[in-house]
Write a protein that holds these residues in place. Structure first.
Motif, PDB file in Angstrom:
ATOM      1  N   LYS A 180      -1.672 -23.259  22.184  1.00 47.85           N
ATOM      2  CA  LYS A 180      -1.046 -23.494  23.484  1.00 47.85           C
ATOM      3  C   LYS A 180      -1.173 -22.264  24.376  1.00 47.85           C
ATOM      4  CE  LYS A 180       2.352 -26.679  21.637  1.00 47.85           C
ATOM      5  NZ  LYS A 180       3.713 -27.190  21.778  1.00 47.85           N
TER       6      LYS A 180
ATOM      7  N   GLN B 278       7.641 -24.800  18.921  1.00 46.01           N
ATOM      8  CA  GLN B 278       7.016 -25.750  18.002  1.00 46.01           C
ATOM      9  C   GLN B 278       7.106 -27.179  18.509  1.00 46.01           C
ATOM     10  OE1 GLN B 278       9.073 -24.472  14.369  1.00 46.01           O
ATOM     11  NE2 GLN B 278       7.045 -24.152  13.478  1.00 46.01           N
TER      12      GLN B 278
ATOM     13  N   TRP C 299      -0.685 -21.763  17.853  1.00 49.56           N
ATOM     14  CA  TRP C 299      -0.553 -23.221  17.854  1.00 49.56           C
ATOM     15  C   TRP C 299      -1.444 -23.871  18.903  1.00 49.56           C
ATOM     16  CZ3 TRP C 299       5.254 -21.993  17.715  1.00 49.56           C
ATOM     17  CH2 TRP C 299       5.647 -21.726  16.401  1.00 49.56           C
TER      18      TRP C 299
END
Length: 89
Positions: free
Chosen positions: A62, A25, A60
């Motif tokens: 990525k 995160q 997310w």
């Protein structure tokens, strides 16, 4: 780059996943790279942890790859057909 611990078996998998999730995160950049070189003792739980990290990174936005995997981990990933999902060429 995130480092794996020396051991990921069923016993350590939950805690390892929690730590890696927190690190994912806050990881800067557009790609998450995990260095698997410290990994010395593992079972299929290590693959499950890495696949979940890949899923989270994708959620997310990525990229994700695992580098310097021990040969036995790479062999296990090939056996289960997930090597292309985890390891960069």
């Amino acid at each position: 780059m995130l480092l794996l611990p020396a051991t990921i078996t069923l016993r350590e998998s939950r805690d390892t996943l929690q730590l890696l999730t927190q690190a994912l995160q806050s990881a800067p950049g557009e790609e998450v790279v995990i260095d698997a070189s410290p990994l010395a003792q593992f079972d299929t739980s290590a693959l499950a942890v890495l696949l979940e990290c890949r899923r989270l990174a994708g959620a997310w936005g990525k990229g994700f790859s695992v580098r310097q995997a021990p040969p036995k981990l790479a062999e296990l990933a090939r056996l289960y057909g997930v090597d292309a999902l985890l390891f960069a060429d």
